[in-house]
Design a protein around this motif. Sequence first.
Motif, PDB file in Angstrom:
ATOM      1  N   SER A  70       0.845  -1.434   0.057  1.00  0.00           N
ATOM      2  CA  SER A  70       0.423   0.147  -0.271  1.00  0.00           C
ATOM      3  C   SER A  70       1.086   1.272   0.308  1.00  0.00           C
ATOM      4  N   PHE A  71       0.135   2.456  -0.543  1.00  0.00           N
ATOM      5  CA  PHE A  71       0.911   3.835  -0.445  1.00  0.00           C
ATOM      6  C   PHE A  71       0.265   4.899   0.598  1.00  0.00           C
ATOM      7  N   PRO A  72       1.117   5.589   0.408  1.00  0.00           N
ATOM      8  CA  PRO A  72      -0.080   6.874   1.345  1.00  0.00           C
ATOM      9  C   PRO A  72      -0.243   7.521   0.129  1.00  0.00           C
ATOM     10  N   TYR A  73      -1.214   8.278  -0.316  1.00  0.00           N
ATOM     11  CA  TYR A  73      -2.257   8.690  -1.271  1.00  0.00           C
ATOM     12  C   TYR A  73      -1.790  10.350  -1.693  1.00  0.00           C
ATOM     13  N   PRO A  74      -0.880  10.820  -2.280  1.00  0.00           N
ATOM     14  CA  PRO A  74      -0.768  12.264  -2.356  1.00  0.00           C
ATOM     15  C   PRO A  74      -1.855  13.261  -1.618  1.00  0.00           C
ATOM     16  N   GLU A  75      -1.052  13.987  -1.112  1.00  0.00           N
ATOM     17  CA  GLU A  75      -2.156  14.966  -0.019  1.00  0.00           C
ATOM     18  C   GLU A  75      -2.831  16.056  -1.208  1.00  0.00           C
ATOM     19  N   GLY A  76      -4.173  16.370  -2.008  1.00  0.00           N
ATOM     20  CA  GLY A  76      -4.230  17.403  -2.459  1.00  0.00           C
ATOM     21  C   GLY A  76      -4.105  17.170  -3.679  1.00  0.00           C
ATOM     22  N   PHE A  77      -4.034  15.517  -4.307  1.00  0.00           N
ATOM     23  CA  PHE A  77      -3.720  15.453  -5.486  1.00  0.00           C
ATOM     24  C   PHE A  77      -4.935  14.920  -6.353  1.00  0.00           C
ATOM     25  N   SER A  78      -5.022  15.675  -7.275  1.00  0.00           N
ATOM     26  CA  SER A  78      -6.814  16.008  -8.074  1.00  0.00           C
ATOM     27  C   SER A  78      -5.945  15.241  -9.485  1.00  0.00           C
ATOM     28  N   VAL A  79      -6.953  14.163 -10.160  1.00  0.00           N
ATOM     29  CA  VAL A  79      -6.383  13.491 -11.126  1.00  0.00           C
ATOM     30  C   VAL A  79      -6.789  14.553 -12.126  1.00  0.00           C
ATOM     31  N   ARG A  80      -8.240  15.694 -11.362  1.00  0.00           N
ATOM     32  CA  ARG A  80      -8.763  16.083 -12.649  1.00  0.00           C
ATOM     33  C   ARG A  80      -7.325  17.332 -13.425  1.00  0.00           C
ATOM     34  N   ALA A  81      -7.427  17.970 -12.112  1.00  0.00           N
ATOM     35  CA  ALA A  81      -6.345  18.768 -11.747  1.00  0.00           C
ATOM     36  C   ALA A  81      -4.710  18.592 -13.312  1.00  0.00           C
ATOM     37  N   TRP A  82      -4.813  17.322 -12.946  1.00  0.00           N
ATOM     38  CA  TRP A  82      -3.700  16.778 -12.960  1.00  0.00           C
ATOM     39  C   TRP A  82      -3.466  16.315 -14.766  1.00  0.00           C
ATOM     40  N   TRP A  83      -4.816  15.787 -14.690  1.00  0.00           N
ATOM     41  CA  TRP A  83      -4.903  15.777 -16.108  1.00  0.00           C
ATOM     42  C   TRP A  83      -5.003  16.820 -17.377  1.00  0.00           C
ATOM     43  N   ASP A  84      -5.959  18.059 -16.552  1.00  0.00           N
ATOM     44  CA  ASP A  84      -6.207  18.953 -17.290  1.00  0.00           C
ATOM     45  C   ASP A  84      -4.808  19.550 -17.758  1.00  0.00           C
ATOM     46  N   GLU A  85      -3.721  19.692 -17.165  1.00  0.00           N
ATOM     47  CA  GLU A  85      -1.973  20.554 -17.149  1.00  0.00           C
ATOM     48  C   GLU A  85      -1.740  19.402 -18.273  1.00  0.00           C
ATOM     49  N   ALA A  86      -1.974  17.874 -17.862  1.00  0.00           N
ATOM     50  CA  ALA A  86      -1.335  17.462 -18.675  1.00  0.00           C
ATOM     51  C   ALA A  86      -1.784  17.298 -20.664  1.00  0.00           C
ATOM     52  N   MET A  87      -3.184  17.648 -20.523  1.00  0.00           N
ATOM     53  CA  MET A  87      -3.709  17.351 -21.801  1.00  0.00           C
ATOM     54  C   MET A  87      -2.901  19.013 -22.142  1.00  0.00           C
ATOM     55  N   GLU A  88      -2.568  19.281 -21.736  1.00  0.00           N
ATOM     56  CA  GLU A  88      -2.559  21.188 -22.031  1.00  0.00           C
ATOM     57  C   GLU A  88      -1.159  21.276 -23.010  1.00  0.00           C
ATOM     58  N   GLU A  89      -0.160  20.450 -21.709  1.00  0.00           N
ATOM     59  CA  GLU A  89       1.305  20.003 -22.266  1.00  0.00           C
ATOM     60  C   GLU A  89       1.588  19.021 -23.391  1.00  0.00           C
ATOM     61  N   PHE A  90       0.264  18.248 -23.882  1.00  0.00           N
ATOM     62  CA  PHE A  90       0.960  17.478 -24.818  1.00  0.00           C
ATOM     63  C   PHE A  90       0.850  17.479 -26.073  1.00  0.00           C
ATOM     64  N   GLY A  91       2.047  17.527 -26.645  1.00  0.00           N
ATOM     65  CA  GLY A  91       1.332  17.492 -28.123  1.00  0.00           C
ATOM     66  C   GLY A  91       2.062  19.630 -28.102  1.00  0.00           C
ATOM     67  N   LYS A  92       2.332  19.808 -27.212  1.00  0.00           N
ATOM     68  CA  LYS A  92       3.490  21.728 -27.892  1.00  0.00           C
ATOM     69  C   LYS A  92       4.768  21.279 -28.200  1.00  0.00           C
ATOM     70  N   GLY A  93       4.910  22.595 -28.589  1.00  0.00           N
ATOM     71  CA  GLY A  93       6.424  22.447 -29.134  1.00  0.00           C
ATOM     72  C   GLY A  93       6.776  23.844 -30.303  1.00  0.00           C
ATOM     73  N   ASP A  94       8.103  24.225 -30.623  1.00  0.00           N
ATOM     74  CA  ASP A  94       8.031  25.132 -31.385  1.00  0.00           C
ATOM     75  C   ASP A  94       8.015  25.034 -32.852  1.00  0.00           C
ATOM     76  N   THR A  95       7.178  24.480 -33.380  1.00  0.00           N
ATOM     77  CA  THR A  95       7.197  24.134 -34.567  1.00  0.00           C
ATOM     78  C   THR A  95       5.649  24.972 -35.206  1.00  0.00           C
ATOM     79  N   ARG A  96       5.938  26.006 -35.227  1.00  0.00           N
ATOM     80  CA  ARG A  96       4.496  27.089 -35.430  1.00  0.00           C
ATOM     81  C   ARG A  96       3.730  26.568 -37.378  1.00  0.00           C
ATOM     82  N   VAL A  97       2.483  25.998 -37.154  1.00  0.00           N
ATOM     83  CA  VAL A  97       1.593  25.821 -38.100  1.00  0.00           C
ATOM     84  C   VAL A  97       0.646  26.484 -38.193  1.00  0.00           C
TER      85      VAL A  97
END
Length: 345
Positions: A207-234
């Motif tokens: 078993s493991f201690p769940y990280p205090e204050g961690f929210s899956v939605r908050a983490w997911w929203d940030e991950a989706m915002e960063e996913f696929g970002k880069g310096d190539t301008r289209v």
Amino acid sequence: MFNVTHARHLQIIQMLRGHDHVPARTLADHFGVEIRTIQRDITQLAAHGIAIESLPGVKGGYRLAGEDPIHPLTFDSEQALRLYVLGLLDHNADHTGEDRLPAAGVSQSVREVMRRINTRFHFDTADWYWRGKGSGHLAVLRTAVLTDTALEIVHRTKDGRQETSVLKPLGMVWKGGEWHMVAAPPNAAPARYRLNLIDRVRPTDLSFPYPEGFSVRAWWDEAMEEFGKGDTRVELAVAATARDELLRLSLKKNSEVVLHDDGGASIVLYVDRWDWLIPLVASYGPDVTVIGPDDLRQATATHLATALAAYGPPPAPAPPQPARPAEDDSRLRANYGRAPEEQPQ
């Protein structure tokens, strides 16, 4: 005062739990409301994390998804279900995991179960659609997420290799018709794992201690915002006929949109790679064109030319056949002078 809408939500879920599916008209007639009201109810329930699938057609309607992330024992409790539809799982609230639970008549155990569900299961309704893809691992993963139990999994990597990992499961996310597990390796940051790439799952005795204050939605929203970002301008030029549909896609915060007076638009994306844009742009035909970069523009043109060449020139029409005269006896002659009904069986 008891909220009429919340009460209707409760009864809708109870009706869906008792039937394979329920037509929208049946729900509307039962509650004495318009079908549009039922559609809004279904949208609100889905936004709060209840997996409801829409069935098209005259005999369609709504049904609960086959693999609801919430354990049936939890929702078989009328008390827990009522807490849910009364706004306990407000995914539009902040991400701290603090629930606005009424104090009277709510046991601490129910409070804790619902708090965990609220922070550890998330439905990402951007680009919302249902594929109906299930996973035989979901029941095991669901239990591990709610009980802070580490898992040993065998999963496939992007290059097709199998890897064995020990993970701390932090939550589950439904996105674009597929389940994802948010989990953290020992002493590492969380990552996402698609369930259809997981071959085997084994709960451990750790078993493991769940990280205090961690929210899956908050983490997911940030991950989706960063996913696929880069310096190539289209840069894309979008015609008026495709503008509304294209703008419904999940654009990043650094995307640039300019609306034109003729109803069209210019959209600028900053991506890590552009190859995934080729089939997307091509699917819109002349309504979406690539302005730059030149490599993407040329690759899209090649893609379209290859598709067009696959069809080739249309086949030449068959030459007209001369009509046989009414007294034509060719069939009789082919039968050696016997009528068809006289032929041997």
